[in-house]
Design a protein around this motif. Structure first.
Motif, PDB file in Angstrom:
ATOM      1  N   VAL A   1      31.864 -40.150 -25.840  1.00 15.78           N
ATOM      2  CA  VAL A   1      31.505 -40.196 -24.344  1.00 15.78           C
ATOM      3  C   VAL A   1      30.760 -39.014 -23.945  1.00 15.78           C
ATOM      4  O   VAL A   1      29.906 -39.328 -23.241  1.00 15.78           O
ATOM      5  CB  VAL A   1      32.807 -40.443 -23.597  1.00 15.78           C
ATOM      6  CG1 VAL A   1      32.362 -40.750 -22.241  1.00 15.78           C
ATOM      7  CG2 VAL A   1      33.547 -41.538 -24.184  1.00 15.78           C
ATOM      8  N   THR A   2      31.293 -37.806 -23.970  1.00 20.05           N
ATOM      9  CA  THR A   2      30.427 -36.685 -23.615  1.00 20.05           C
ATOM     10  C   THR A   2      29.024 -36.484 -23.930  1.00 20.05           C
ATOM     11  O   THR A   2      27.977 -36.425 -23.169  1.00 20.05           O
ATOM     12  CB  THR A   2      31.011 -35.547 -23.985  1.00 20.05           C
ATOM     13  OG1 THR A   2      32.375 -35.272 -23.767  1.00 20.05           O
ATOM     14  CG2 THR A   2      30.376 -34.233 -23.424  1.00 20.05           C
TER      15      THR A   2
ATOM     16  N   VAL B   1      27.156 -39.502 -22.114  1.00 23.36           N
ATOM     17  CA  VAL B   1      26.865 -39.154 -20.729  1.00 23.36           C
ATOM     18  C   VAL B   1      25.605 -38.105 -20.711  1.00 23.36           C
ATOM     19  O   VAL B   1      24.391 -38.273 -19.758  1.00 23.36           O
ATOM     20  CB  VAL B   1      28.284 -38.173 -19.871  1.00 23.36           C
ATOM     21  CG1 VAL B   1      27.654 -37.640 -18.704  1.00 23.36           C
ATOM     22  CG2 VAL B   1      29.204 -39.133 -19.804  1.00 23.36           C
TER      23      VAL B   1
ATOM     24  N   THR C   1      27.163 -40.945 -15.132  1.00 27.83           N
ATOM     25  CA  THR C   1      28.408 -40.043 -14.612  1.00 27.83           C
ATOM     26  C   THR C   1      29.344 -40.692 -15.850  1.00 27.83           C
ATOM     27  O   THR C   1      29.187 -41.775 -16.315  1.00 27.83           O
ATOM     28  CB  THR C   1      28.837 -40.431 -13.317  1.00 27.83           C
ATOM     29  OG1 THR C   1      29.258 -41.934 -13.395  1.00 27.83           O
ATOM     30  CG2 THR C   1      28.053 -39.864 -12.295  1.00 27.83           C
ATOM     31  N   GLN C   2      30.401 -39.736 -16.081  1.00 27.33           N
ATOM     32  CA  GLN C   2      31.399 -39.937 -16.985  1.00 27.33           C
ATOM     33  C   GLN C   2      32.065 -41.515 -16.525  1.00 27.33           C
ATOM     34  O   GLN C   2      32.427 -42.363 -17.492  1.00 27.33           O
ATOM     35  CB  GLN C   2      32.509 -38.743 -17.254  1.00 27.33           C
ATOM     36  CG  GLN C   2      33.197 -39.359 -18.435  1.00 27.33           C
ATOM     37  CD  GLN C   2      34.180 -38.201 -19.018  1.00 27.33           C
ATOM     38  OE1 GLN C   2      33.724 -37.174 -18.744  1.00 27.33           O
ATOM     39  NE2 GLN C   2      35.033 -38.389 -19.751  1.00 27.33           N
TER      40      GLN C   2
ATOM     41  N   SER D   1      31.913 -44.770 -19.080  1.00 30.68           N
ATOM     42  CA  SER D   1      33.119 -45.226 -19.415  1.00 30.68           C
ATOM     43  C   SER D   1      33.167 -46.729 -19.145  1.00 30.68           C
ATOM     44  O   SER D   1      33.777 -47.527 -20.190  1.00 30.68           O
ATOM     45  CB  SER D   1      34.100 -44.483 -18.978  1.00 30.68           C
ATOM     46  OG  SER D   1      34.222 -43.231 -19.494  1.00 30.68           O
TER      47      SER D   1
ATOM     48  N   GLU E   1      39.124 -37.337 -28.325  1.00 34.80           N
ATOM     49  CA  GLU E   1      37.684 -37.763 -28.304  1.00 34.80           C
ATOM     50  C   GLU E   1      37.872 -39.204 -28.882  1.00 34.80           C
ATOM     51  O   GLU E   1      38.470 -39.785 -29.579  1.00 34.80           O
ATOM     52  CB  GLU E   1      36.824 -37.090 -29.034  1.00 34.80           C
ATOM     53  CG  GLU E   1      36.603 -35.749 -28.748  1.00 34.80           C
ATOM     54  CD  GLU E   1      35.263 -35.155 -29.613  1.00 34.80           C
ATOM     55  OE1 GLU E   1      34.539 -34.938 -28.852  1.00 34.80           O
ATOM     56  OE2 GLU E   1      35.418 -34.935 -30.561  1.00 34.80           O
TER      57      GLU E   1
END
Length: 89
Positions: free
Chosen positions: A16-17, A20, A26-27, A31, A51
């Motif tokens: 996810v990081t 992004v 934005t996270q 998501s 993670e």
């Protein structure tokens, strides 16, 4: 944003990081879209420790994205030409 996420996953799974950073979202937003794409069966999801990694689960997505992105590119090129900002102007 969903097209951006799919495109970001073309070359393999990502957490996810990373997604992004690649999509400038934005996270929370990323998501939410990842959950929608996973629920629809387009993405696969695996957890490794803390993670979560996502990957394309349905190979037909590659062709779909080519069609959609190609169509968008043609539309944008046409619009740019109408405003005098296209190639050769």
């Amino acid at each position: 944003m969903r097209l951006r996420l799919l495109r970001a996953l073309f070359d393999g799974e990502k957490n996810v990081t990373t997604l992004v950073g690649l999509t400038a979202g934005t996270q929370a937003n990323i998501s939410r879209h990842l959950q929608t794409l996973t629920t629809a069966g387009l993405l696969g999801r695996r957890k490794e420790g803390l993670e979560v990694f996502y990957s394309i689960a349905d190979s037909s997505i590659f062709k779909l994205c080519e069609l959609v992105c190609g169509s968008l590119e043609k539309q944008l090129t046409k619009q740019a030409g109408a405003f005098g900002t296209g190639p050769g102007r």
